[in-house]
Write an enzyme that holds these catalytic residues in place. Sequence first.
Site, PDB file in Angstrom:
ATOM      1  N   THR A 152      33.206 -11.545 -26.098  1.00 26.60           N
ATOM      2  CA  THR A 152      33.736 -12.832 -25.846  1.00 26.60           C
ATOM      3  C   THR A 152      32.738 -13.821 -25.758  1.00 26.60           C
ATOM      4  O   THR A 152      32.731 -14.832 -26.370  1.00 26.60           O
ATOM      5  CB  THR A 152      34.913 -12.720 -25.000  1.00 26.60           C
ATOM      6  OG1 THR A 152      36.048 -11.908 -25.514  1.00 26.60           O
ATOM      7  CG2 THR A 152      35.355 -14.219 -25.087  1.00 26.60           C
ATOM      8  N   SER A 174      29.358  -5.246 -27.520  1.00 23.11           N
ATOM      9  CA  SER A 174      29.853  -5.009 -26.145  1.00 23.11           C
ATOM     10  C   SER A 174      29.939  -3.431 -25.827  1.00 23.11           C
ATOM     11  O   SER A 174      30.296  -2.923 -26.491  1.00 23.11           O
ATOM     12  CB  SER A 174      31.321  -5.501 -26.299  1.00 23.11           C
ATOM     13  OG  SER A 174      31.892  -5.523 -25.078  1.00 23.11           O
ATOM     14  N   THR A 184      22.500 -13.862 -11.834  1.00 19.56           N
ATOM     15  CA  THR A 184      21.882 -12.734 -11.373  1.00 19.56           C
ATOM     16  C   THR A 184      22.416 -11.594 -12.387  1.00 19.56           C
ATOM     17  O   THR A 184      23.664 -11.471 -12.543  1.00 19.56           O
ATOM     18  CB  THR A 184      22.105 -12.375 -10.105  1.00 19.56           C
ATOM     19  OG1 THR A 184      21.852 -13.545  -9.259  1.00 19.56           O
ATOM     20  CG2 THR A 184      21.327 -11.248  -9.338  1.00 19.56           C
ATOM     21  N   CYS A 233      43.906  -7.577 -26.831  1.00 16.84           N
ATOM     22  CA  CYS A 233      44.210  -8.929 -26.273  1.00 16.84           C
ATOM     23  C   CYS A 233      45.363  -9.434 -26.818  1.00 16.84           C
ATOM     24  O   CYS A 233      45.804 -10.225 -25.922  1.00 16.84           O
ATOM     25  CB  CYS A 233      42.901  -9.803 -26.792  1.00 16.84           C
ATOM     26  SG  CYS A 233      41.277  -9.099 -26.596  1.00 16.84           S
TER      27      CYS A 233
END
Length: 377
Positions: A73, A201, A239, A328
Amino acid sequence: MSQRIYFDNAATTPLLPEVIQTIHEIAGTIYGNPSSIHREGVTAKNLIEESRRILSNYLHTSPAQVFFTSCGTESNNMIIKSAIKDHHVKTIISSPIEHSCVLNAINQYATENNVQVIYLEPNGYGLIDIQELERQLDQCQHPVLVSLMHTNNELGSTISLEEISTICKSKNALFHSDTVQSIGLYDLDVETLQIDFISGSAHKFFGPKGIGFVYIKNPVATKPLLYGGSQERNLRAGTENIIGIAALAKALELSTIHREQRFNHLLQLNQYFRTSLINSNLKITFNTHEYQFNPKILNVYFENQPGLELILMNLDIHGIAVSAGSACSSGTEKSSHVIEYIRPGSLGKSIRFSFSHLNTFEEIDYCMNVLKKLLSK
Ligand code: PLP
């Protein structure tokens, strides 16, 4: 069957034992901040760069063109925003059945920046008409971005990246493809294909959730989505998720080693399931194209069924995990925009079966028996 059968690999995949082992090893030994200059920091930084090398090798590109993100996303949002803000595109050509993260990002950034959006009209399998794309590219205002996913996550239908990319290059258009469902299963040579942007992903190829990547052909022109530190060469502040990055690389390495074997197994499973459904007395039609498809997905429309909510529940009770569409949109009241587009008014009658190399023919036989039992009532 006493064990669960997992046929929802387009929603997410399980972590492979080797990936779990990598996670354990890294979590227990490498804890430095990759931005620190002491030994602990350098060890963490080296791990990231080694992982980036594995990713860039897979994509046949340079490590300078791949960036780690938090998910698919984020990658897609970053690309759409960059095309509009950094490449100043005046038109986006896409399809109404892209993943919601692409559609909603286009909607948001295009509206804010007065960019024209043209949606092509996919056919009943979700595939677009190449001539229509060419016509629109000739007529629209440039610069233009074409954004079309490689494999549709609900239907499994798959476009030819080579064909679309060749057209885009000939018409001087930027080309973005959401490759979240095809990473690991296809050999994606981004330089030969001349694609400008792709996204991935890890949780779709047996890595963990919460780690993704983006490939950007021309990163110099790109500004970040998040502002902060100089991580990922100033393109993605924050980070780094070193455990996730190392696990993504491990999962991708395994996918590369076993790619052909996994692909062929999936192809056989998919074809076996298709044939079993055709030979049964169930009234079905396939939403997945017969030739242009990713073998991990088979989407089936069950005719004369009042609604599949109950069927999905019953499959679950019988030990089989499948879904009606995108993870989703499932679990919400809103049904899939993809199925509604290709079969208006037929909501709740299609099931997406999505496989992995871990699935077997026996599982398909068992699933067929359960389907026959449930649906012939
Ligand atoms: N694009 C496609 C085609 C997907 O299938 C998904 C996930 O379902 C995404 C993007 C979003 O990826 P993530 O879950 O990593 O945000």
